[in-house]
Design a protein around this motif. Structure first.
Motif, PDB file in Angstrom:
ATOM      1  N   GLU A 108      91.477  17.331 119.423  1.00 48.56           N
ATOM      2  CA  GLU A 108      92.463  17.302 118.337  1.00 48.56           C
ATOM      3  C   GLU A 108      91.785  17.122 116.988  1.00 48.56           C
ATOM      4  N   ILE A 109      90.791  16.253 116.934  1.00 51.44           N
ATOM      5  CA  ILE A 109      90.056  16.040 115.686  1.00 51.44           C
ATOM      6  C   ILE A 109      89.277  17.309 115.314  1.00 51.44           C
ATOM      7  N   ALA A 110      88.575  17.873 116.295  1.00 53.58           N
ATOM      8  CA  ALA A 110      87.750  19.054 116.029  1.00 53.58           C
ATOM      9  C   ALA A 110      88.604  20.248 115.581  1.00 53.58           C
ATOM     10  N   ILE A 111      89.706  20.483 116.256  1.00 47.52           N
ATOM     11  CA  ILE A 111      90.535  21.647 115.906  1.00 47.52           C
ATOM     12  C   ILE A 111      91.237  21.429 114.572  1.00 47.52           C
ATOM     13  N   SER A 112      91.627  20.204 114.267  1.00 48.29           N
ATOM     14  CA  SER A 112      92.216  19.928 112.948  1.00 48.29           C
ATOM     15  C   SER A 112      91.207  20.234 111.845  1.00 48.29           C
ATOM     16  N   ALA A 113      89.981  19.793 112.050  1.00 44.79           N
ATOM     17  CA  ALA A 113      88.932  20.072 111.065  1.00 44.79           C
ATOM     18  C   ALA A 113      88.644  21.567 110.989  1.00 44.79           C
ATOM     19  N   ALA A 119      91.240  27.521 106.807  1.00 41.82           N
ATOM     20  CA  ALA A 119      92.167  27.718 105.693  1.00 41.82           C
ATOM     21  C   ALA A 119      91.389  27.785 104.380  1.00 41.82           C
ATOM     22  N   LYS A 120      90.359  26.975 104.273  1.00 39.81           N
ATOM     23  CA  LYS A 120      89.545  26.930 103.057  1.00 39.81           C
ATOM     24  C   LYS A 120      88.811  28.251 102.812  1.00 39.81           C
ATOM     25  N   VAL A 121      88.427  28.932 103.900  1.00 39.82           N
ATOM     26  CA  VAL A 121      87.740  30.222 103.758  1.00 39.82           C
ATOM     27  C   VAL A 121      88.713  31.398 103.885  1.00 39.82           C
ATOM     28  N   MET A 181      87.213  28.107 118.723  1.00 39.96           N
ATOM     29  CA  MET A 181      85.850  28.181 118.195  1.00 39.96           C
ATOM     30  C   MET A 181      85.352  29.639 118.200  1.00 39.96           C
ATOM     31  N   ARG A 182      85.679  30.352 119.266  1.00 37.23           N
ATOM     32  CA  ARG A 182      85.285  31.759 119.359  1.00 37.23           C
ATOM     33  C   ARG A 182      85.946  32.573 118.253  1.00 37.23           C
ATOM     34  N   LYS A 183      87.215  32.255 117.946  1.00 37.27           N
ATOM     35  CA  LYS A 183      87.931  32.934 116.868  1.00 37.27           C
ATOM     36  C   LYS A 183      87.306  32.620 115.522  1.00 37.27           C
ATOM     37  N   ALA A 184      86.779  31.423 115.367  1.00 35.67           N
ATOM     38  CA  ALA A 184      86.223  30.991 114.080  1.00 35.67           C
ATOM     39  C   ALA A 184      84.779  31.448 113.901  1.00 35.67           C
ATOM     40  N   LEU A 185      84.074  31.682 114.978  1.00 33.70           N
ATOM     41  CA  LEU A 185      82.640  32.005 114.917  1.00 33.70           C
ATOM     42  C   LEU A 185      82.302  33.155 113.963  1.00 33.70           C
TER      43      LEU A 185
END
Length: 192
Positions: A108-113, A119-121, A181-185
């Motif tokens: 939950e912490i990791a995905i929130s971050a 969103a920032k990028v 994480m794969r989506k964000a990579l």
């Protein structure tokens, strides 16, 4: 639109329920009937789950969707789940393994971050809630009341089923984290 509309007040009630959920187990034993702490905690958690559905329904129905509500709802969800996991860890014997709780809370912490960073990028839609995340939520939202209640119910071993479901939720938690994480990579080299 004011941040304290009806749906947001319903969401805030979920956060206000957290001290009650925890405090139930600190009441003197002679204040309640045997096993009534488990029943009360289960009822509080189920009520919190109902408010999770209700705030979204009211926001759409009353046309009171807001950025504040979109922020507050997942925060309230995470806080009530973490509070319940802490309660379950604190029980003698613990009703959830510390490793399972750590997986769920850590995710939950990791995905929130991760969502904040995406969103920032400008890539927030890349890590929108996926089906695997919804499955994880269902598994943990069914498991937690079963574990809080603990006792057999209509021939159903709540502790056994709750344990199975919270372990399934932990596996889905890892799967959903890997998915996000794969989506964000591909955006890892983006500058903020």
């Amino acid at each position: 639109m004011t941040p304290l509309n009806v749906p947001n007040l319903v969401t805030l009630s979920r956060i206000i329920l957290i001290p009650l959920l925890i405090g139930i187990y600190y009441l003197p034993e002679d204040w309640l009937l045997p096993h009534s702490k488990n029943i009360a905690a289960t009822a509080v958690f189920i009520f919190a789950g109902i408010t999770d559905w209700l705030d979204g329904y009211l926001a759409r129905r009353l046309n009171q969707m807001s950025a504040f509500g979109a922020f507050l709802d997942p925060v309230a969800d995470k806080l009530i789940v973490v509070a319940a996991l802490v309660v379950l860890l604190h029980m003698e014997p613990p009703r959830v393994h510390a490793f399972v709780a750590l997986i769920i809370i850590g995710r939950e912490i990791a995905i929130s971050a991760l969502r904040e960073w995406m969103a920032k990028v400008g890539q927030a839609k890349s890590v929108a809630v996926a089906f695997v995340g919804k499955l994880k939520t269902v598994a943990q939202m069914v498991a937690i009341p079963l574990l809080l209640y603990r006792d057999p119910l209509f021939g159903l071993d709540c502790l056994w089923l709750g344990t199975i479901l919270i372990n399934v939720a932990a596996v889905l938690t890892v799967a959903s984290m890997l998915y996000y994480m794969r989506k964000a990579l591909p955006h890892a080299s983006a500058r903020s």
